[in-house]
Design an enzyme around this catalytic site. Structure first.
Site, PDB file in Angstrom:
ATOM      1  CG  ASN A 138       6.528  -4.114  -7.758  1.00 50.42           C
ATOM      2  OD1 ASN A 138       6.495  -4.656  -6.656  1.00 50.42           O
ATOM      3  ND2 ASN A 138       6.511  -4.807  -8.888  1.00 50.42           N
ATOM      4  CG  ASP A 139       7.986  -4.402  -2.150  1.00 52.59           C
ATOM      5  OD1 ASP A 139       7.577  -5.074  -3.114  1.00 52.59           O
ATOM      6  OD2 ASP A 139       8.852  -4.804  -1.362  1.00 52.59           O
ATOM      7  N   GLY A 159       3.785  -6.959  -0.287  1.00 51.83           N
ATOM      8  CA  GLY A 159       4.746  -6.767  -1.363  1.00 51.83           C
ATOM      9  C   GLY A 159       4.807  -7.868  -2.394  1.00 51.83           C
ATOM     10  CG  ASP A 326     -16.226 -10.643  -6.034  1.00 51.44           C
ATOM     11  OD1 ASP A 326     -15.886 -11.512  -5.216  1.00 51.44           O
ATOM     12  OD2 ASP A 326     -16.582  -9.496  -5.698  1.00 51.44           O
ATOM     13  CD  GLU A 355     -17.830 -14.785  -3.752  1.00 47.53           C
ATOM     14  OE1 GLU A 355     -17.382 -14.920  -2.603  1.00 47.53           O
ATOM     15  OE2 GLU A 355     -17.921 -13.675  -4.319  1.00 47.53           O
TER      16      GLU A 355
END
Length: 610
Positions: A138-139, A159, A326, A355
């Site tokens: 699946n890279d 990857g 986030d 955050e």
């Protein structure tokens, strides 16, 4: 044969029509407290959605909204408590059928998932693309805009994936880690810089190059089997500019628009400054995070519904235990309170931390549950504690000692904990995916690194460690890719392998041993997890503090100087309570506590008082 061909053609046409209209959320569950939801239908084929109907026992359509963009429709539905799991059929324009599954709820709510993150936990932060490549297939995937795969570049994909994390859970658990926080795992189908995950392009798709939803569910299940927890990184403030609601917005005010590109000011002070100009508040909250990350208009009720439902969907779908939010400061704070409340209504034990990359304890406390008398009152449990980092442990290990310098800053910062409702909910850390590696900040001094980690795992709050900190990974944050390099041993053929310790330097294995030993000790220690913190004003560069519950006490002594120090233990008689012996948590040495403690330069003693 001709009839078979016609039948197949009809089936293919029906599938094509269905695939051309997407529904979000993609499914829901019977028996949820949030049983009134808003479906967003989107015609990817570009056809106007003129009519919508839904027939299913226990599901009622209460209202249909038609926005400016007729390729969208928003459908309010109510799911009755008696509704059974099954598949509802949504009929669009009297010809296109879209399935909307209603599932049975995940088992074990509050026991095996949605447990919350607290000070008994030790959090390990991983950027999945940079940790370990468990599935090379699946890279690089056809159809994805970013086709890069280059470990020699700090900007391209490497990857790493979710299977790589699963493969190394034994190692992660050996550190004493109890909770895993991953940078966002949702689809980032952007042309470049997709390794970090913060430019989401489809909220309901797990990034396929990380292994997709199946791998994410597998990771969740494997963690829970071990009694560990999963933290999801939530991004409410913005999306990637290739998100379908950006390339084809449902309505004109889905995003915050400006006459010309306007970036957020990153100056949180305007939100609580009684003298601030409204225009500057607008820039802070409504400005875009970057040019490729448009700012969502959370005051738009449709946007708010979309985001809140997605948050609940993720917890139920993937068995999430904690929620890291986030860029908390740049969100609409009223929206955040509403979203947090919705999550807690559904999952009362779930905890959230935001955050808050700000400067000043008061600034930080404004965004979390606090004891301040201010017009806005946040319902957020905890924050990422940048104050104990920037104005605490960093100066303690990089500045000469003084009245307000060096380790005195750490003491001063913690002395302001009175502003928080519960400072133990704050997440303390040394570095993360946006900051310079702590080992580089302190001049690559292994003694200082060990002291910092000793403090991290013994101070108040929830400790969080960034992947590779345990083996002294290096890098300065300008550019950010320097602090996001691959974990040694995560790829086949790596010369250095931290998992097996192959080719690690002696000082790297020594640091790893230290983390594993103290991390495991903390995992067993109620005192370090839940104990009260009592600290003493630093003297001559030496900082002493205690963690204690009842008669159970741990004494921590930090010598933040280049010279040796003798510490008179009689100064701490009120905490020692006449007890005469202590055991060093790390090396097992016995300390006779009525006698002075001798510390070498940059040495920290962690002593279990007996």
């Amino acid at each position: 044969m001709k009839k078979v061909f016609i039948a197949l053609a009809i089936l293919f046409a029906a599938h094509t029509l269905s695939a051309q209209v997407q529904v979000y959320p993609t499914n829901w569950w019977a028996g949820m407290k949030m049983n009134k939801i808003q479906l967003m239908l989107y015609s990817e084929a570009g056809d106007d959605i003129k009519t919508v109907s839904l027939a299913y026992p226990g599901i009622t359509v209460t209202k249909i909204h038609s926005p400016e963009n007729k390729r969208y429709s928003f459908v309010d539905v109510t799911i009755a408590p008696e509704a059974k799991p099954g598949t509802a059929k949504i009929l669009i324009n009297n010809k296109t059928t879209v399935n909307f599954p209603l599932y049975a709820r995940r088992a074990g709510n509050g026991k095996t998932f949605a447990q919350g993150i607290n000070s008994s936990d030790f959090v390990y932060l991983i950027m999945p693309d940079r940790f370990s490549n468990g599935n090379p297939l699946n890279d690089v995937l056809p159809g994805m805009l970013d086709q890069s795969l280059n470990r020699d570049s700090i900007y391209h994909r490497h990857g790493g994936d979710l299977q790589g994390i699963i493969n190394h859970l034994d190692y992660i658990e050996s550190l004493g880690v109890t909770a895993l926080w991953l940078t966002p795992v949702l689809e980032n189908n952007m042309p470049s810089r997709t390794e970090h995950g913060y430019a989401i392009t489809n909220h309901y798709v797990v990034e396929p190059r990380l292994g997709g939803a199946a791998a994410y569910k597998k990771l969740s299940a494997e963690l829970h089997k071990r009694g560990m927890k999963l933290i999801q990184d939530a991004v409410y403030n913005h999306v990637g500019d290739m998100h379908f609601t950006v390339t084809d917005p449902p309505m004109n005010n889905w995003l915050h628009h400006w006459d010309e590109f306007t970036k957020t000011s990153y100056r949180e002070q305007v939100l609580f400054d009684p003298h601030a100009a409204q225009s500057q508040k607008n820039i802070l909250s409504d400005g875009w995070f970057t040019q490729n990350m448009p700012d969502l208009n959370q005051s738009n009720a449709y946007v708010a519904n979309y985001l809140i439902q997605h948050a609940i969907w993720c917890v139920e779908e993937f068995g999430v235990d904690g929620w890291r939010i986030d860029t908390y400061v740049y969100n609409d704070l009223d929206f955040m309170n509403r979203c947090n409340k919705a999550l807690l209504t559904e999952y009362p034990s779930l905890t959230m931390f935001g955050e808050t990359w700000v400067h000043g304890v008061l600034n930080q406390a404004y965004f979390v549950r606090n004891k301040l008398t201010v017009p806005f009152k946040s319902n957020l449990h905890g924050v990422t504690d940048f104050q104990t980092l920037f104005y605490g442990i960093q100066p303690a290990l990089t500045q000469p000692f003084g009245w307000t310098e060096g380790v005195s800053q750490l003491y001063n910062t913690l002395s302001k904990d009175f502003v928080y409702e519960d400072a133990a909910n704050n997440v303390v850390f040394l570095d993360n995916h946006d900051l310079s590696r702590f080992f580089s900040v302190i001049g690559e001094n292994p003694l200082k690194q060990k002291m910092a980690l000793g403090w991290l795992l013994t101070t108040r709050g929830i400790p969080q460690m960034y992947y590779g900190t345990e083996v002294l990974m290096r890098g300065l944050s300008n550019p950010d890719g320097n602090v996001r390099r691959g974990f040694p041993g995560g790829w086949k053929g790596d010369i250095k392998d931290a998992f097996s310790r192959q080719n690690l330097e002696s000082f790297e294995t020594d640091n790893l041993d230290f983390v594993q030993q103290l991390g495991q000790y903390r995992k067993r220690s109620a005192v370090l997890q839940k104990g009260k913190l009592t600290q003493y004003i630093p003297e001559n560069g030496v900082y002493v503090y205690f963690r204690h519950i009842g008669d159970n006490t741990i004494m921590c002594v930090m010598n933040t100087t280049d010279g040796g120090r003798m510490v008179d233990t009689q100064l701490y008689a009120e905490m020692l309570k006449g007890r005469k012996n202590g055991k060093n948590v790390i090396d097992g040495r016995n300390h006779i506590l009525p006698e002075p403690l001798e510390l070498q330069p940059w040495e920290m003693l962690i002593i279990e008082v007996q």
